[in-house]
Design a protein around this motif. Sequence first.
Motif, PDB file in Angstrom:
ATOM      1  N   TYR A  94       0.815  -1.203   0.102  1.00  0.00           N
ATOM      2  CA  TYR A  94       0.080  -0.064   0.133  1.00  0.00           C
ATOM      3  C   TYR A  94       0.764   1.264  -0.059  1.00  0.00           C
ATOM      4  O   TYR A  94       1.751   1.295   0.955  1.00  0.00           O
ATOM      5  N   LEU A  95       0.479   2.301  -0.962  1.00  0.00           N
ATOM      6  CA  LEU A  95       1.301   3.273  -0.828  1.00  0.00           C
ATOM      7  C   LEU A  95       0.154   4.653  -0.842  1.00  0.00           C
ATOM      8  O   LEU A  95      -0.658   4.563  -1.850  1.00  0.00           O
ATOM      9  N   VAL A  96       0.651   5.284   0.013  1.00  0.00           N
ATOM     10  CA  VAL A  96      -0.386   6.429   0.468  1.00  0.00           C
ATOM     11  C   VAL A  96      -0.027   7.848  -0.074  1.00  0.00           C
ATOM     12  O   VAL A  96       0.987   8.197   0.353  1.00  0.00           O
ATOM     13  N   THR A  97      -0.951   8.452  -0.880  1.00  0.00           N
ATOM     14  CA  THR A  97      -0.493   9.958  -1.108  1.00  0.00           C
ATOM     15  C   THR A  97      -1.496  10.929  -1.055  1.00  0.00           C
ATOM     16  O   THR A  97      -2.699  10.351  -0.633  1.00  0.00           O
ATOM     17  N   ASP A  98      -0.962  12.078  -1.331  1.00  0.00           N
ATOM     18  CA  ASP A  98      -2.289  13.104  -0.906  1.00  0.00           C
ATOM     19  C   ASP A  98      -3.260  12.978  -2.204  1.00  0.00           C
ATOM     20  O   ASP A  98      -2.841  12.353  -3.310  1.00  0.00           O
ATOM     21  N   PHE A  99      -4.450  13.035  -1.934  1.00  0.00           N
ATOM     22  CA  PHE A  99      -5.556  12.953  -3.022  1.00  0.00           C
ATOM     23  C   PHE A  99      -5.576  14.055  -4.005  1.00  0.00           C
ATOM     24  O   PHE A  99      -5.689  15.441  -3.358  1.00  0.00           O
ATOM     25  N   VAL A 100      -5.653  13.979  -5.040  1.00  0.00           N
ATOM     26  CA  VAL A 100      -5.546  15.080  -6.169  1.00  0.00           C
ATOM     27  C   VAL A 100      -6.975  15.301  -6.736  1.00  0.00           C
ATOM     28  O   VAL A 100      -7.473  14.164  -7.392  1.00  0.00           O
ATOM     29  N   GLU A 101      -7.696  16.292  -6.598  1.00  0.00           N
ATOM     30  CA  GLU A 101      -8.988  16.648  -7.030  1.00  0.00           C
ATOM     31  C   GLU A 101      -8.880  16.672  -8.528  1.00  0.00           C
ATOM     32  O   GLU A 101      -7.868  17.216  -9.052  1.00  0.00           O
ATOM     33  N   GLY A 102      -9.756  16.336  -9.392  1.00  0.00           N
ATOM     34  CA  GLY A 102      -9.684  16.597 -10.946  1.00  0.00           C
ATOM     35  C   GLY A 102     -10.291  15.287 -11.760  1.00  0.00           C
ATOM     36  O   GLY A 102     -10.446  14.199 -11.073  1.00  0.00           O
ATOM     37  N   ARG A 103      -9.744  15.287 -13.066  1.00  0.00           N
ATOM     38  CA  ARG A 103     -10.154  14.071 -13.795  1.00  0.00           C
ATOM     39  C   ARG A 103      -8.823  13.745 -14.607  1.00  0.00           C
ATOM     40  O   ARG A 103      -7.864  14.601 -14.970  1.00  0.00           O
ATOM     41  N   ASP A 104      -8.590  12.356 -14.619  1.00  0.00           N
ATOM     42  CA  ASP A 104      -7.265  12.002 -15.612  1.00  0.00           C
ATOM     43  C   ASP A 104      -7.536  12.300 -17.065  1.00  0.00           C
ATOM     44  O   ASP A 104      -8.849  12.418 -17.415  1.00  0.00           O
ATOM     45  N   LEU A 105      -6.376  12.335 -17.564  1.00  0.00           N
ATOM     46  CA  LEU A 105      -6.807  12.763 -18.895  1.00  0.00           C
ATOM     47  C   LEU A 105      -7.219  11.630 -20.001  1.00  0.00           C
ATOM     48  O   LEU A 105      -7.952  12.056 -20.993  1.00  0.00           O
ATOM     49  N   GLU A 106      -7.103  10.194 -19.634  1.00  0.00           N
ATOM     50  CA  GLU A 106      -7.829   9.310 -20.159  1.00  0.00           C
ATOM     51  C   GLU A 106      -9.455   9.713 -20.331  1.00  0.00           C
ATOM     52  O   GLU A 106     -10.060   9.444 -21.125  1.00  0.00           O
ATOM     53  N   GLU A 107      -9.813   9.880 -19.010  1.00  0.00           N
ATOM     54  CA  GLU A 107     -11.191  10.267 -19.016  1.00  0.00           C
ATOM     55  C   GLU A 107     -11.674  11.434 -19.945  1.00  0.00           C
ATOM     56  O   GLU A 107     -12.536  11.432 -20.694  1.00  0.00           O
ATOM     57  N   LEU A 108     -10.827  12.617 -19.841  1.00  0.00           N
ATOM     58  CA  LEU A 108     -10.959  13.691 -20.722  1.00  0.00           C
ATOM     59  C   LEU A 108     -11.031  13.312 -21.997  1.00  0.00           C
ATOM     60  O   LEU A 108     -11.649  13.926 -22.700  1.00  0.00           O
ATOM     61  N   LEU A 109      -9.997  12.264 -22.677  1.00  0.00           N
ATOM     62  CA  LEU A 109      -9.853  12.274 -24.040  1.00  0.00           C
ATOM     63  C   LEU A 109     -11.204  11.573 -24.629  1.00  0.00           C
ATOM     64  O   LEU A 109     -11.569  11.905 -25.767  1.00  0.00           O
ATOM     65  N   TYR A 110     -11.991  10.865 -23.801  1.00  0.00           N
ATOM     66  CA  TYR A 110     -12.891  10.230 -24.212  1.00  0.00           C
ATOM     67  C   TYR A 110     -14.361  10.976 -24.087  1.00  0.00           C
ATOM     68  O   TYR A 110     -15.591  10.493 -24.234  1.00  0.00           O
ATOM     69  N   ASP A 111     -14.064  12.316 -23.443  1.00  0.00           N
ATOM     70  CA  ASP A 111     -15.475  13.086 -23.161  1.00  0.00           C
ATOM     71  C   ASP A 111     -15.570  14.131 -24.355  1.00  0.00           C
ATOM     72  O   ASP A 111     -14.566  14.940 -24.724  1.00  0.00           O
ATOM     73  N   PRO A 112     -16.438  13.874 -25.214  1.00  0.00           N
ATOM     74  CA  PRO A 112     -16.746  14.587 -26.294  1.00  0.00           C
ATOM     75  C   PRO A 112     -16.887  16.111 -26.308  1.00  0.00           C
ATOM     76  O   PRO A 112     -16.880  16.891 -27.319  1.00  0.00           O
ATOM     77  N   ASP A 113     -17.289  16.511 -25.070  1.00  0.00           N
ATOM     78  CA  ASP A 113     -17.491  17.673 -24.767  1.00  0.00           C
ATOM     79  C   ASP A 113     -16.171  18.573 -24.442  1.00  0.00           C
ATOM     80  O   ASP A 113     -16.169  19.913 -24.032  1.00  0.00           O
ATOM     81  N   VAL A 114     -15.072  17.970 -24.363  1.00  0.00           N
ATOM     82  CA  VAL A 114     -13.728  18.344 -23.806  1.00  0.00           C
ATOM     83  C   VAL A 114     -12.890  18.647 -24.995  1.00  0.00           C
ATOM     84  O   VAL A 114     -12.588  17.611 -26.121  1.00  0.00           O
ATOM     85  N   GLU A 115     -12.547  19.763 -25.529  1.00  0.00           N
ATOM     86  CA  GLU A 115     -11.472  20.131 -26.473  1.00  0.00           C
ATOM     87  C   GLU A 115     -10.237  20.412 -25.754  1.00  0.00           C
ATOM     88  O   GLU A 115     -10.117  21.128 -24.879  1.00  0.00           O
ATOM     89  N   PHE A 116      -9.174  20.022 -26.578  1.00  0.00           N
ATOM     90  CA  PHE A 116      -7.626  20.443 -26.170  1.00  0.00           C
ATOM     91  C   PHE A 116      -7.076  21.383 -27.409  1.00  0.00           C
ATOM     92  O   PHE A 116      -6.951  20.971 -28.465  1.00  0.00           O
ATOM     93  N   THR A 117      -6.616  22.440 -26.968  1.00  0.00           N
ATOM     94  CA  THR A 117      -5.886  23.114 -27.767  1.00  0.00           C
ATOM     95  C   THR A 117      -4.533  22.726 -28.016  1.00  0.00           C
ATOM     96  O   THR A 117      -4.030  22.310 -26.849  1.00  0.00           O
ATOM     97  N   PRO A 118      -3.789  23.034 -29.043  1.00  0.00           N
ATOM     98  CA  PRO A 118      -2.228  22.913 -29.040  1.00  0.00           C
ATOM     99  C   PRO A 118      -1.784  23.597 -28.047  1.00  0.00           C
ATOM    100  O   PRO A 118      -0.763  23.134 -27.284  1.00  0.00           O
ATOM    101  N   ALA A 119      -1.918  24.954 -27.737  1.00  0.00           N
ATOM    102  CA  ALA A 119      -1.522  25.799 -26.640  1.00  0.00           C
ATOM    103  C   ALA A 119      -1.531  25.136 -25.318  1.00  0.00           C
ATOM    104  O   ALA A 119      -0.590  25.292 -24.385  1.00  0.00           O
ATOM    105  N   GLN A 120      -2.788  24.418 -25.093  1.00  0.00           N
ATOM    106  CA  GLN A 120      -2.899  24.006 -23.566  1.00  0.00           C
ATOM    107  C   GLN A 120      -2.116  22.441 -23.487  1.00  0.00           C
ATOM    108  O   GLN A 120      -1.553  22.501 -22.537  1.00  0.00           O
ATOM    109  N   ILE A 121      -1.684  21.805 -24.499  1.00  0.00           N
ATOM    110  CA  ILE A 121      -1.238  20.777 -24.626  1.00  0.00           C
ATOM    111  C   ILE A 121       0.352  20.985 -24.548  1.00  0.00           C
ATOM    112  O   ILE A 121       0.946  20.403 -23.883  1.00  0.00           O
TER     113      ILE A 121
END
Length: 284
Positions: A94-121
């Motif tokens: 077991y490895l315990v770390t701080d919990f990070v709020e947010g969404r992982d990029l795999e989830e975001l990649l398959y969300d049709p409502d999320v767009e990635f701009t080259p600048a953001q990438i």
Amino acid sequence: MQQRPLREGDRLRRRYVITQISHLSNASVLYKALDEGAHPARHCAIKERAIEALGADRAAAVAAFLHRSARLTALAHPAIPPVLDYFVEDDRTYLVTDFVEGRDLEELLYDPDVEFTPAQIVKWGIELCDALHYLHTRFPEPLIFRDLKPANLIVSPQGRIWLVDLDTIAHPSDALAEPPLGTEGYAAPEQYEGIVSPAIDIYALGVCLYHLLTRRDPRLEPPFSFAERSPRSHNPDVPEALAAVVMRALSLDPVARFASAAEMAAALQQLMLEEKAASGTPSE
């Protein structure tokens, strides 16, 4: 051996109360838990792995986990959540770390409502290069992430990107004693030969950037085929200079890749400066 994942309400070490299963695979489970031993109580992330997945020799696998985890507690970087605790119970680590709020990029990649701009990438690429450079320059031996992929990258509500799943990190000498680690599509060719070096993280970052720019999942493509065609072949809106940076990171020959994550960051930063100059945006 524990045959099922922990359930909501189960406790570890009398202080960690499981609140959610965040991810489940054959060899590991990621939990969100409430650390009631902290003052005040706070949420944390707990990665559980089967000891047998770490190697055939149980004693050696446990010793390696404890040794590596102790080193991880010394890490301090804004894109790497602090390691708070580590322990072994039954046939699990077991490895315990701080919990990070947010969404992982795999989830975001398959969300049709999320767009990635080259600048953001590009911005995320620079931040990840900085985190990798930090790991790769630890003394006396570099630390290698070994399994960089969108599922291990979380974007916070503020837009910051975090490296998570830290139990994949190891020194090259430590990694030689373990089964090969990596994810098909993101792992560098030499990783399949048991070679662990900073170059495999640079390759994996190149695959991640390609995936973000094109939404082409490398796990569904022929092995290493991203190195054969520019991301512009799938997305003509990708700037040529950015495509060139990605393709260099994807070189099948490790020597042809960027010599370091810092060098890759500098190439991405130059793109950002050129884009700001072209748009008339003042440099920060």
